[in-house]
Design a protein around this motif. Structure first.
Motif, PDB file in Angstrom:
ATOM      1  N   LEU A 163       0.836  -1.207   0.000  1.00  0.00           N
ATOM      2  CA  LEU A 163       0.000   0.000   0.000  1.00  0.00           C
ATOM      3  C   LEU A 163       0.868   1.253   0.000  1.00  0.00           C
ATOM      4  CD1 LEU A 163      -2.802   1.367   0.227  1.00  0.00           C
ATOM      5  CD2 LEU A 163      -2.485   1.302   2.700  1.00  0.00           C
ATOM      6  N   ALA A 170       1.516   7.036  -6.452  1.00  0.00           N
ATOM      7  CA  ALA A 170       0.380   7.941  -6.711  1.00  0.00           C
ATOM      8  C   ALA A 170       0.824   9.386  -6.525  1.00  0.00           C
ATOM      9  CB  ALA A 170      -0.784   7.605  -5.781  1.00  0.00           C
ATOM     10  N   ARG A 171       1.570   9.628  -5.444  1.00  0.00           N
ATOM     11  CA  ARG A 171       2.026  10.999  -5.198  1.00  0.00           C
ATOM     12  C   ARG A 171       3.003  11.465  -6.261  1.00  0.00           C
ATOM     13  NH1 ARG A 171       3.026  11.136   1.351  1.00  0.00           N
ATOM     14  NH2 ARG A 171       0.893  11.695   1.874  1.00  0.00           N
ATOM     15  N   THR A 174       1.103  12.223  -9.384  1.00  0.00           N
ATOM     16  CA  THR A 174       0.361  13.468  -9.235  1.00  0.00           C
ATOM     17  C   THR A 174       1.294  14.658  -9.426  1.00  0.00           C
ATOM     18  OG1 THR A 174      -1.223  12.431  -7.748  1.00  0.00           O
ATOM     19  CG2 THR A 174      -1.032  14.811  -7.608  1.00  0.00           C
ATOM     20  N   TRP A 177       2.309  14.914 -13.115  1.00  0.00           N
ATOM     21  CA  TRP A 177       1.256  15.410 -14.007  1.00  0.00           C
ATOM     22  C   TRP A 177       0.958  16.880 -13.738  1.00  0.00           C
ATOM     23  CZ3 TRP A 177       0.323  13.463 -18.434  1.00  0.00           C
ATOM     24  CH2 TRP A 177      -0.787  13.879 -19.160  1.00  0.00           C
ATOM     25  N   GLU A 181       0.985  19.602 -16.639  1.00  0.00           N
ATOM     26  CA  GLU A 181      -0.126  20.536 -16.900  1.00  0.00           C
ATOM     27  C   GLU A 181       0.367  21.975 -16.974  1.00  0.00           C
ATOM     28  OE1 GLU A 181      -3.626  19.985 -14.526  1.00  0.00           O
ATOM     29  OE2 GLU A 181      -4.239  18.449 -15.960  1.00  0.00           O
TER      30      GLU A 181
ATOM     31  N   LEU B 163      -3.509   6.256 -19.873  1.00  0.00           N
ATOM     32  CA  LEU B 163      -2.664   7.157 -19.091  1.00  0.00           C
ATOM     33  C   LEU B 163      -3.517   8.111 -18.257  1.00  0.00           C
ATOM     34  CD1 LEU B 163       0.156   8.309 -18.379  1.00  0.00           C
ATOM     35  CD2 LEU B 163      -0.134   9.875 -20.298  1.00  0.00           C
ATOM     36  N   ASP B 166      -4.769   6.477 -15.275  1.00  0.00           N
ATOM     37  CA  ASP B 166      -3.692   6.324 -14.303  1.00  0.00           C
ATOM     38  C   ASP B 166      -3.490   7.618 -13.518  1.00  0.00           C
ATOM     39  OD1 ASP B 166      -1.594   4.610 -13.303  1.00  0.00           O
ATOM     40  OD2 ASP B 166      -0.198   5.989 -14.266  1.00  0.00           O
ATOM     41  N   ILE B 167      -3.527   8.724 -14.214  1.00  0.00           N
ATOM     42  CA  ILE B 167      -3.359  10.034 -13.557  1.00  0.00           C
ATOM     43  C   ILE B 167      -4.528  10.304 -12.617  1.00  0.00           C
ATOM     44  CG2 ILE B 167      -3.358  12.513 -13.999  1.00  0.00           C
ATOM     45  CD1 ILE B 167      -2.018  11.517 -16.786  1.00  0.00           C
ATOM     46  N   TYR B 169      -6.451   8.227 -11.001  1.00  0.00           N
ATOM     47  CA  TYR B 169      -6.378   7.457  -9.764  1.00  0.00           C
ATOM     48  C   TYR B 169      -5.172   7.866  -8.921  1.00  0.00           C
ATOM     49  CZ  TYR B 169     -10.386   4.648 -11.041  1.00  0.00           C
ATOM     50  OH  TYR B 169     -11.656   4.247 -11.345  1.00  0.00           O
ATOM     51  N   ALA B 170      -4.089   8.255  -9.571  1.00  0.00           N
ATOM     52  CA  ALA B 170      -2.944   8.756  -8.800  1.00  0.00           C
ATOM     53  C   ALA B 170      -3.362   9.974  -7.992  1.00  0.00           C
ATOM     54  CB  ALA B 170      -1.786   9.100  -9.737  1.00  0.00           C
ATOM     55  N   ARG B 171      -4.110  10.864  -8.636  1.00  0.00           N
ATOM     56  CA  ARG B 171      -4.545  12.067  -7.927  1.00  0.00           C
ATOM     57  C   ARG B 171      -5.515  11.730  -6.803  1.00  0.00           C
ATOM     58  NH1 ARG B 171      -5.549  16.501 -12.752  1.00  0.00           N
ATOM     59  NH2 ARG B 171      -3.385  17.223 -12.813  1.00  0.00           N
ATOM     60  N   LYS B 173      -5.761   8.953  -5.167  1.00  0.00           N
ATOM     61  CA  LYS B 173      -5.030   8.287  -4.090  1.00  0.00           C
ATOM     62  C   LYS B 173      -4.218   9.298  -3.276  1.00  0.00           C
ATOM     63  CE  LYS B 173      -4.621   3.750  -6.276  1.00  0.00           C
ATOM     64  NZ  LYS B 173      -3.711   2.809  -6.989  1.00  0.00           N
ATOM     65  N   THR B 174      -3.607  10.220  -3.962  1.00  0.00           N
ATOM     66  CA  THR B 174      -2.846  11.263  -3.271  1.00  0.00           C
ATOM     67  C   THR B 174      -3.774  12.041  -2.340  1.00  0.00           C
ATOM     68  OG1 THR B 174      -1.291  11.435  -5.095  1.00  0.00           O
ATOM     69  CG2 THR B 174      -1.451  13.332  -3.630  1.00  0.00           C
ATOM     70  N   TRP B 177      -4.775   9.829   0.630  1.00  0.00           N
ATOM     71  CA  TRP B 177      -3.718   9.618   1.610  1.00  0.00           C
ATOM     72  C   TRP B 177      -3.396  10.894   2.381  1.00  0.00           C
ATOM     73  CZ3 TRP B 177      -2.799   5.247   3.660  1.00  0.00           C
ATOM     74  CH2 TRP B 177      -1.694   5.065   4.493  1.00  0.00           C
ATOM     75  N   ASP B 178      -3.527  12.029   1.722  1.00  0.00           N
ATOM     76  CA  ASP B 178      -3.343  13.295   2.445  1.00  0.00           C
ATOM     77  C   ASP B 178      -4.392  13.412   3.560  1.00  0.00           C
ATOM     78  OD1 ASP B 178      -1.218  13.892   0.848  1.00  0.00           O
ATOM     79  OD2 ASP B 178      -2.255  15.367  -0.383  1.00  0.00           O
ATOM     80  N   TYR B 207     -10.527  -0.066  -1.858  1.00  0.00           N
ATOM     81  CA  TYR B 207      -9.197   0.533  -1.721  1.00  0.00           C
ATOM     82  C   TYR B 207      -9.194   1.541  -0.573  1.00  0.00           C
ATOM     83  CZ  TYR B 207      -4.884   2.959  -2.781  1.00  0.00           C
ATOM     84  OH  TYR B 207      -3.633   3.510  -2.686  1.00  0.00           O
ATOM     85  N   MET B 210      -9.295  -0.210   2.785  1.00  0.00           N
ATOM     86  CA  MET B 210      -8.009  -0.836   3.097  1.00  0.00           C
ATOM     87  C   MET B 210      -6.962   0.232   3.450  1.00  0.00           C
ATOM     88  SD  MET B 210      -8.316  -4.151   2.867  1.00  0.00           S
ATOM     89  CE  MET B 210      -9.763  -3.673   3.822  1.00  0.00           C
ATOM     90  N   ALA B 211      -6.989   1.349   2.745  1.00  0.00           N
ATOM     91  CA  ALA B 211      -6.033   2.426   3.037  1.00  0.00           C
ATOM     92  C   ALA B 211      -6.309   3.001   4.424  1.00  0.00           C
ATOM     93  CB  ALA B 211      -6.124   3.518   1.972  1.00  0.00           C
ATOM     94  N   HIS B 374      -9.785  15.122 -12.287  1.00  0.00           N
ATOM     95  CA  HIS B 374      -9.957  14.758 -13.700  1.00  0.00           C
ATOM     96  C   HIS B 374      -8.780  15.277 -14.524  1.00  0.00           C
ATOM     97  CE1 HIS B 374     -11.704  14.293 -17.649  1.00  0.00           C
ATOM     98  NE2 HIS B 374     -12.723  13.641 -17.118  1.00  0.00           N
ATOM     99  N   PRO B 375      -8.164  14.396 -15.329  1.00  0.00           N
ATOM    100  CA  PRO B 375      -6.967  14.813 -16.072  1.00  0.00           C
ATOM    101  C   PRO B 375      -7.250  15.889 -17.123  1.00  0.00           C
ATOM    102  CG  PRO B 375      -7.623  12.581 -16.689  1.00  0.00           C
ATOM    103  CD  PRO B 375      -8.463  12.961 -15.512  1.00  0.00           C
TER     104      PRO B 375
END
Lengths: 434, 434
Positions: A163, A170-171, A174, A177, A181, B163, B166-167, B169-171, B173-174, B177-178, B207, B210-211, B374-375
């Motif tokens: 995890l 993920a960070r 982010t 990207w 941007e 891609l 991916d971006i 979900y990366a955002r 998740k970030t 987690w923050d 997810y 679990m996080a 949103h990318p």
């Protein structure tokens, strides 16, 4: 549901997860320089060595030497693959076909070898030391740096749960990207990816390159990584490095010859390559003295890469010099490549707009910016300033002065001698982050 | 290297990627209420309906009806699995074994069915309408909402490249987690995950759960999602909802009976369940009148969930009321569950510290916070305020007044009549975000 039993067993069978997977996984300029050395200096012996300029990170405490040696042995066993050589022969680089001579490609295929090496521990640092023919030593630079850089990442990654790894990436994605941007807002910006040597990892560099291509399209001029250029149909970027003037200086037999060697290397280079490959790297012994003392034909070169001086200052100096030599700066190229990040790239683009064709060589902070991404707030995934420099040529010490005294290399007394000969006074530039 | 040919063919064979994969994939309170209804109101017929309170998002223009119906038919074909029923029978909920009676579990296994439904288009909205026995209608609430919510996500996701996904979900998740890192700073905070109905997707909710477990450990009291509680050994959380007082009110035959129905539902409930399950939900017809008119035994209940009033105000009101009834608020629980996000959770925790045992039911902004992720900067992945409410009981209209007039439901003239009977004046609370 469906466990792939063969795959699972295969994954357990892995002996090595290689970091360097192809001999093309190097900066393109190394191949150009290799042909240059092969052609002009085939019998010369050199030594080179890695240095970690980020002394606070004690690499020997992080990287296990046996694992590092396994990776280095793996690289030494690699050979150029047939389809890679065909690509080098058939591809167009900087608009020119057949940059690589058939005899050189033949030598690459049959005779190219990497030199012997030593791994030493010194003051908590790991030092890779290479010795042998220049043609055998030179290629270690990028492989060695990329190995150290990714070994360091792997050790830090090994402490994280699945995890936490997910959060880390993920960070980092982010962050990446968000940078992309910002760049999208300025379609005229031109960027080459230069981050192989200090990348987080091979796969992360590839991700960053793919994200850049998708995100900024034509604003990505290309990549210095020859393997990614080959694999993903990108332009291979880069021309030459400090290694050449350093070696020619070391080989000089008089002070006059030493002073002139910085121009002689250009003469030799333009005999070998032309056009867009004529990019000056004037800071080896100080940019200001280089430009002042340069023969007039040097002003015909296509552009300049500034790698240690404040690029705003270096660009202004180059433009003023071109004007004083009667050349039109708007037809020249200025490439900045020293620890850039997005905001500085965009500020430089704006500053030089309409005055010179600016482009950025974006390295470590594209391919290894994990600052503040660690899920436990630790710092062991942050980039460090690793370099690999020529130490001696035919037994004589090699020296770089640089525009930033933090980046000077060589024995202290030799640096003093060079400063006197080139009339370069030491200027402390920015602290070296990467 | 190794393409798994069977897997690849199988992936192409998929007829349906189900959204609801198990009948346990619902809020735990629905199962408690289902047993309550099965026991006390087995012959009662109701209708219920979804409403999208975010009128600006025209769901009918996003979600294809045939695909929605496929998903609904899939849910109707689901049955409780043997191991799921064994878990319901054998697990301890809120410290109590055998909360579910053997006869009820037997009925769940053999006789439980979901009612008929209609999918209608109204003013650009999709409306799911359910009619049948209350025991057949009630369970549609969470399945239906989760289907609409994830169908909307899937349509938006379908417009993105690999891609971009991916971006995205990366955002997200970030962001997640923050939030978790903020919560970690306050180990005494207690949070239940309440986000099934308006989740981005089943997998994303999993997810997030679990996080949360990995990130805040014991501060995660549990999840309202029964399937995740079952699958991941978490506490199943939740007690009851507005549906019960609304239905009992609608079944009342006099104004006096209607007024008292809000307490009669509690009497019935405490006959069925005890201990930690005695959580008041006092806002159905207005919290203030509810507390003022409550019989004294209501003050013996374990706590209160506030779902529509400013939780700072609602908590103060509850504490003052407990004091006026001679009870010790520090032994009671206050659960806030209305559109919470991290900063408000932490502010509430701090505000009520030492005064009452505060915990947060954290829903949509845990399981569907894709704002600004949103990318391409579009808004079609942002959460909307979907609800599914009882419309009629035995042909009589069902009404909710709520502490926030934005959340009132029922025919206008009935709302007026209820307001008169309960002495509740309409108060416009916060705009409903989720």
């Amino acid at each position: 549901m469906n466990v792939d039993l063969a795959e699972r067993a295969h994954n357990h069978n892995w002996k090595l997860d290689p970091i360097v997977r192809s001999l093309l996984d190097t900066d393109f300029y190394k191949l150009l320089m290799l042909q240059f050395i092969w052609k002009n200096f085939s019998g010369v012996h050199v030594t080179s060595e890695t240095t970690n300029r980020t002394a606070s990170v004690r690499l020997a405490e992080h990287i296990p030497i046996p694992a590092l040696i396994e990776q280095m042995e793996h690289v030494r066993r690699l050979r150029f693959r047939k389809s890679e050589l065909i690509w080098l022969a058939g591809n167009t680089f900087y608009g020119t076909r057949s940059i690589f001579e058939p005899a050189f490609l033949d030598w690459l295929e049959h005779d190219f070898r990497l030199s012997e090496y030593e791994v030493a521990e010194r003051d908590g640092q790991l030092v890779l030391h290479f010795a042998g023919l220049w043609t055998e030593v030179t290629m270690w630079e990028i492989y060695g740096l990329a190995l150290l850089s990714e070994m360091k990442s792997r050790v830090a990654l090994g402490k994280l749960s699945e995890l936490e790894l997910d959060i880390l990436y993920a960070r980092a994605k982010t962050r990446l990207w968000d940078k992309i941007e910002k760049l999208r807002q300025v379609p005229e910006v031109r960027i080459s990816e230069f981050g192989t040597r200090r990348r987080h990892s091979f796969l992360w560099q590839e991700y960053a390159v793919m994200a850049m291509r998708a995100g900024i399209g034509q604003s990505l001029s290309g990549t210095s990584n020859t393997y990614f250029a080959y694999k993903h149909d990108l332009e291979a970027m880069g021309t030459n490095a400090h290694e050449l003037p350093m070696a020619l200086a070391a080989l000089s037999n008089s002070e006059e010859e030493l002073h002139q060697s910085q121009y002689r290397v250009l003469e030799l280079w333009q005999k070998s390559y032309g056009g867009e490959l004529l990019i000056l790297l004037p800071d080896t012994f100080g940019t200001t003295q280089f430009l002042q003392g340069a023969p007039d034909w040097v002003a015909d070169w296509t552009g300049q890469r500034c790698d240690s001086k404040d690029p705003f200052v270096a660009g202004d100096e180059y433009i003023a010099w071109l004007m004083s030599r009667g050349r039109d700066a708007r037809r020249k190229r200025l490439i900045a490549s020293d620890g850039l990040d997005v905001d500085e790239i965009l500020a430089l683009q704006e500053y030089f707009k309409g005055r010179i064709r600016f482009s950025a060589g974006w390295g470590t902070l594209l391919t290894n910016d994990f600052r503040d991404c660690h899920p436990r707030g630790e710092h062991d995934l942050e980039p460090i300033s690793l370099v690999c420099k020529i130490v001696s040529v035919e037994g004589r010490p090699a020296v770089k002065l640089s525009d930033n005294a933090h980046k000077a290399t060589g024995p202290v007394e030799e640096i003093e001698r060079y400063r006197r000969i080139f009339g370069t006074s030491p200027v402390l530039g920015a602290e070296v982050l990467v």
